[in-house]
Design a protein around this motif. Structure first.
Motif, PDB file in Angstrom:
ATOM      1  N   VAL A  85       5.229  22.981 -11.199  1.00 40.51           N
ATOM      2  CA  VAL A  85       6.163  22.054 -11.850  1.00 40.51           C
ATOM      3  C   VAL A  85       7.590  22.362 -11.391  1.00 40.51           C
ATOM      4  CG1 VAL A  85       7.138  21.297 -14.047  1.00 40.51           C
ATOM      5  CG2 VAL A  85       4.674  21.697 -13.846  1.00 40.51           C
ATOM      6  N   GLY A  86       8.286  21.320 -10.965  1.00 47.65           N
ATOM      7  CA  GLY A  86       9.652  21.471 -10.476  1.00 47.65           C
ATOM      8  C   GLY A  86       9.752  21.669  -8.987  1.00 47.65           C
ATOM      9  N   ALA A  87       8.617  21.901  -8.331  1.00 50.43           N
ATOM     10  CA  ALA A  87       8.618  22.137  -6.887  1.00 50.43           C
ATOM     11  C   ALA A  87       8.377  20.829  -6.139  1.00 50.43           C
ATOM     12  CB  ALA A  87       7.536  23.147  -6.519  1.00 50.43           C
ATOM     13  N   PRO A  88       8.852  20.751  -4.901  1.00 54.15           N
ATOM     14  CA  PRO A  88       8.588  19.545  -4.106  1.00 54.15           C
ATOM     15  C   PRO A  88       7.123  19.467  -3.709  1.00 54.15           C
ATOM     16  CG  PRO A  88       9.692  21.203  -2.766  1.00 54.15           C
ATOM     17  CD  PRO A  88       9.687  21.728  -4.171  1.00 54.15           C
ATOM     18  N   VAL A  89       6.636  18.251  -3.511  1.00 54.02           N
ATOM     19  CA  VAL A  89       5.250  18.058  -3.078  1.00 54.02           C
ATOM     20  C   VAL A  89       5.201  16.881  -2.111  1.00 54.02           C
ATOM     21  CG1 VAL A  89       4.664  16.496  -4.987  1.00 54.02           C
ATOM     22  CG2 VAL A  89       2.861  17.840  -3.878  1.00 54.02           C
TER      23      VAL A  89
ATOM     24  N   MET B  62       0.845  -1.202   0.000  1.00 51.70           N
ATOM     25  CA  MET B  62       0.000   0.000   0.000  1.00 51.70           C
ATOM     26  C   MET B  62       0.877   1.248   0.000  1.00 51.70           C
ATOM     27  SD  MET B  62      -3.033   1.411   0.082  1.00 51.70           S
ATOM     28  CE  MET B  62      -4.191   0.160   0.601  1.00 51.70           C
ATOM     29  N   ILE B  63       0.620   2.150  -0.937  1.00 51.95           N
ATOM     30  CA  ILE B  63       1.348   3.425  -0.985  1.00 51.95           C
ATOM     31  C   ILE B  63       0.551   4.423  -0.153  1.00 51.95           C
ATOM     32  CG2 ILE B  63       2.224   5.260  -2.459  1.00 51.95           C
ATOM     33  CD1 ILE B  63       2.281   3.229  -4.751  1.00 51.95           C
ATOM     34  N   SER B  64       1.093   4.830   1.000  1.00 55.40           N
ATOM     35  CA  SER B  64       0.342   5.694   1.910  1.00 55.40           C
ATOM     36  C   SER B  64       0.760   7.159   1.836  1.00 55.40           C
ATOM     37  CB  SER B  64       0.477   5.204   3.354  1.00 55.40           C
ATOM     38  OG  SER B  64       1.838   5.160   3.741  1.00 55.40           O
ATOM     39  N   SER B  65       1.898   7.438   1.205  1.00 58.30           N
ATOM     40  CA  SER B  65       2.316   8.833   1.055  1.00 58.30           C
ATOM     41  C   SER B  65       3.331   8.943  -0.073  1.00 58.30           C
ATOM     42  CB  SER B  65       2.915   9.384   2.355  1.00 58.30           C
ATOM     43  OG  SER B  65       4.127   8.717   2.669  1.00 58.30           O
ATOM     44  N   LEU B  66       3.457  10.157  -0.594  1.00 56.85           N
ATOM     45  CA  LEU B  66       4.426  10.442  -1.648  1.00 56.85           C
ATOM     46  C   LEU B  66       5.165  11.723  -1.297  1.00 56.85           C
ATOM     47  CD1 LEU B  66       2.611   9.935  -5.091  1.00 56.85           C
ATOM     48  CD2 LEU B  66       4.325   8.451  -4.060  1.00 56.85           C
ATOM     49  N   ASP B  67       6.466  11.693  -1.407  1.00 59.34           N
ATOM     50  CA  ASP B  67       7.287  12.896  -1.291  1.00 59.34           C
ATOM     51  C   ASP B  67       8.177  12.932  -2.525  1.00 59.34           C
ATOM     52  OD1 ASP B  67       6.968  14.212   1.514  1.00 59.34           O
ATOM     53  OD2 ASP B  67       7.039  12.058   1.920  1.00 59.34           O
ATOM     54  N   GLY B  68       7.936  13.911  -3.380  1.00 59.39           N
ATOM     55  CA  GLY B  68       8.714  13.970  -4.612  1.00 59.39           C
ATOM     56  C   GLY B  68       8.639  15.334  -5.246  1.00 59.39           C
ATOM     57  N   THR B  69       8.816  15.357  -6.551  1.00 61.37           N
ATOM     58  CA  THR B  69       8.831  16.604  -7.318  1.00 61.37           C
ATOM     59  C   THR B  69       7.707  16.583  -8.339  1.00 61.37           C
ATOM     60  OG1 THR B  69      11.242  16.728  -7.093  1.00 61.37           O
ATOM     61  CG2 THR B  69      10.233  18.078  -8.809  1.00 61.37           C
ATOM     62  N   VAL B  70       7.019  17.695  -8.473  1.00 56.60           N
ATOM     63  CA  VAL B  70       5.936  17.797  -9.445  1.00 56.60           C
ATOM     64  C   VAL B  70       6.532  17.832 -10.857  1.00 56.60           C
ATOM     65  CG1 VAL B  70       3.983  19.156 -10.269  1.00 56.60           C
ATOM     66  CG2 VAL B  70       4.468  19.037  -7.813  1.00 56.60           C
ATOM     67  N   LEU B  71       6.187  16.834 -11.659  1.00 53.87           N
ATOM     68  CA  LEU B  71       6.661  16.785 -13.049  1.00 53.87           C
ATOM     69  C   LEU B  71       5.635  17.387 -14.000  1.00 53.87           C
ATOM     70  CD1 LEU B  71       8.178  13.162 -13.162  1.00 53.87           C
ATOM     71  CD2 LEU B  71       9.337  15.321 -12.624  1.00 53.87           C
ATOM     72  N   ALA B  72       4.350  17.285 -13.629  1.00 53.92           N
ATOM     73  CA  ALA B  72       3.285  17.845 -14.463  1.00 53.92           C
ATOM     74  C   ALA B  72       2.048  18.043 -13.597  1.00 53.92           C
ATOM     75  CB  ALA B  72       2.965  16.912 -15.634  1.00 53.92           C
ATOM     76  N   ALA B  73       1.264  19.052 -13.960  1.00 52.96           N
ATOM     77  CA  ALA B  73       0.002  19.325 -13.268  1.00 52.96           C
ATOM     78  C   ALA B  73      -1.035  19.656 -14.327  1.00 52.96           C
ATOM     79  CB  ALA B  73       0.167  20.474 -12.280  1.00 52.96           C
ATOM     80  N   ARG B  74      -1.996  18.767 -14.498  1.00 50.65           N
ATOM     81  CA  ARG B  74      -3.023  18.971 -15.529  1.00 50.65           C
ATOM     82  C   ARG B  74      -4.391  18.664 -14.948  1.00 50.65           C
ATOM     83  NH1 ARG B  74       0.485  15.313 -18.079  1.00 50.65           N
ATOM     84  NH2 ARG B  74       2.073  16.284 -19.379  1.00 50.65           N
ATOM     85  N   GLY B  75      -5.259  19.653 -14.927  1.00 46.98           N
ATOM     86  CA  GLY B  75      -6.614  19.433 -14.444  1.00 46.98           C
ATOM     87  C   GLY B  75      -6.636  18.902 -13.033  1.00 46.98           C
TER      88      GLY B  75
ATOM     89  N   VAL C  12       1.604  14.530 -11.874  1.00 46.72           N
ATOM     90  CA  VAL C  12       2.606  13.496 -12.064  1.00 46.72           C
ATOM     91  C   VAL C  12       3.747  13.848 -11.119  1.00 46.72           C
ATOM     92  CG1 VAL C  12       4.179  12.334 -13.644  1.00 46.72           C
ATOM     93  CG2 VAL C  12       1.946  13.118 -14.470  1.00 46.72           C
ATOM     94  N   VAL C  13       4.003  12.942 -10.180  1.00 45.77           N
ATOM     95  CA  VAL C  13       5.000  13.190  -9.144  1.00 45.77           C
ATOM     96  C   VAL C  13       6.201  12.283  -9.377  1.00 45.77           C
ATOM     97  CG1 VAL C  13       5.471  13.216  -6.659  1.00 45.77           C
ATOM     98  CG2 VAL C  13       3.182  13.820  -7.509  1.00 45.77           C
ATOM     99  N   GLY C  14       7.380  12.890  -9.470  1.00 48.04           N
ATOM    100  CA  GLY C  14       8.592  12.124  -9.665  1.00 48.04           C
ATOM    101  C   GLY C  14       9.159  11.655  -8.340  1.00 48.04           C
ATOM    102  N   VAL C  15       9.297  10.328  -8.193  1.00 45.83           N
ATOM    103  CA  VAL C  15       9.845   9.736  -6.968  1.00 45.83           C
ATOM    104  C   VAL C  15      10.868   8.680  -7.361  1.00 45.83           C
ATOM    105  CG1 VAL C  15       9.344   8.488  -4.829  1.00 45.83           C
ATOM    106  CG2 VAL C  15       7.654  10.075  -5.765  1.00 45.83           C
TER     107      VAL C  15
ATOM    108  N   PHE D 253      -3.738  13.656  -1.384  1.00 45.97           N
ATOM    109  CA  PHE D 253      -4.364  14.712  -0.589  1.00 45.97           C
ATOM    110  C   PHE D 253      -3.307  15.507   0.159  1.00 45.97           C
ATOM    111  CE2 PHE D 253      -7.083  11.101  -1.143  1.00 45.97           C
ATOM    112  CZ  PHE D 253      -8.206  11.675  -1.711  1.00 45.97           C
ATOM    113  N   GLU D 254      -3.591  16.794   0.320  1.00 52.94           N
ATOM    114  CA  GLU D 254      -2.633  17.675   0.979  1.00 52.94           C
ATOM    115  C   GLU D 254      -2.641  17.519   2.492  1.00 52.94           C
ATOM    116  OE1 GLU D 254      -2.150  21.634  -1.497  1.00 52.94           O
ATOM    117  OE2 GLU D 254      -4.280  21.236  -1.140  1.00 52.94           O
ATOM    118  N   THR D 255      -3.759  17.081   3.049  1.00 50.23           N
ATOM    119  CA  THR D 255      -3.872  16.962   4.509  1.00 50.23           C
ATOM    120  C   THR D 255      -4.398  15.593   4.922  1.00 50.23           C
ATOM    121  OG1 THR D 255      -6.161  17.766   4.640  1.00 50.23           O
ATOM    122  CG2 THR D 255      -4.394  19.437   4.640  1.00 50.23           C
ATOM    123  N   GLU D 256      -4.118  15.237   6.167  1.00 47.47           N
ATOM    124  CA  GLU D 256      -4.618  13.980   6.714  1.00 47.47           C
ATOM    125  C   GLU D 256      -6.146  14.005   6.811  1.00 47.47           C
ATOM    126  OE1 GLU D 256      -3.955  10.135   7.830  1.00 47.47           O
ATOM    127  OE2 GLU D 256      -2.378  11.584   7.327  1.00 47.47           O
ATOM    128  N   ALA D 257      -6.704  15.193   7.086  1.00 49.61           N
ATOM    129  CA  ALA D 257      -8.164  15.321   7.205  1.00 49.61           C
ATOM    130  C   ALA D 257      -8.839  15.009   5.880  1.00 49.61           C
ATOM    131  CB  ALA D 257      -8.527  16.728   7.672  1.00 49.61           C
TER     132      ALA D 257
END
Length: 199
Positions: free
Chosen positions: A40-44, A1-14, A18-21, A62-66
């Motif tokens: 794009v290019g920023a950490p997320v 199970m993937i419960s979280s992602l920490d990476g770099t935004v490669l693309a943002a559409r609608g 797409v997160v690079g990890v 999701f940005e928050t646990e809530a």
């Protein structure tokens, strides 16, 4: 199970990032607000839920646990799939969802695509007592760029600029408090556009 992602935004559409990890780009379904905030290019950093089906693996972020907790409660409701649950969170923050459930406000779900009156009643029935009590609303001064950001988000989702601008203006007039932040103004504008006015 993937419960979280920490990476770099490669693309943002609608409603997808797409997160690079570790050299791999992962597609993640998100709310319009999260897509708008991404650069794009920023950490997320995202809390995630992996939906496993016979022919598909889908990742929701999701940005928050809530938000994640609300999403997981929503998809446990009969008739509410992951896309509909994400649609609810595109229109209602976790606090707003809690208020709608506590107040048995079926109309709060009217603008959400895929959520009819019967499903709205089920959400209220099955989520009663399960959501954290909503925080007291705090007045926030409207950001100077809120309208411009929301216009960018709506046109990015496919609405014509004139249609999007009209919805933003109507949202600001009908509910001045909605202009307190980009997120609330975006939700109010999406509610005015409604599921029947998709781009």
């Amino acid at each position: 199970m993937i419960s979280s992602l920490d990476g770099t935004v490669l693309a943002a559409r609608g409603q997808r990032l797409v997160v690079g990890v570790g050299g791999v780009g992962l597609a993640v379904a998100v709310t319009p607000q999260a897509s708008l905030a991404a650069r794009v290019g920023a950490p997320v950093s995202l809390r995630t839920h992996l939906v496993v089906r016979d022919d598909e693996l889908s990742l929701y972020g999701f940005e928050t646990e809530a938000e994640l907790e609300a999403f997981e409660l929503l998809i446990a409701v009969s008739g509410v799939g992951p896309k509909s649950a994400l649609g609810v969170l595109a229109h209602l923050s976790p606090d707003e969802l809690a208020r709608a459930v506590a107040g048995e406000d079926e109309k709060a779900f009217k603008a959400v695509s895929g959520i009819g009156p019967k499903t709205a009643k089920l959400i209220i029935l099955q989520l009663t007592g399960k959501l954290a009590p909503p925080a007291a609303p705090q007045p926030v001064a409207p950001g100077a760029d809120a309208r411009a950001d929301v216009l960018t988000a709506l046109t990015g989702l496919g609405w014509p600029e004139r249609t999007a601008a009209d919805a933003i203006e109507r949202a600001a007039v009908a509910a001045p408090e909605a202009a307190a932040s980009t997120g609330s103004l975006l939700r109010a504008s999406l509610a005015i556009l409604g599921p029947g006015a998709r781009p």
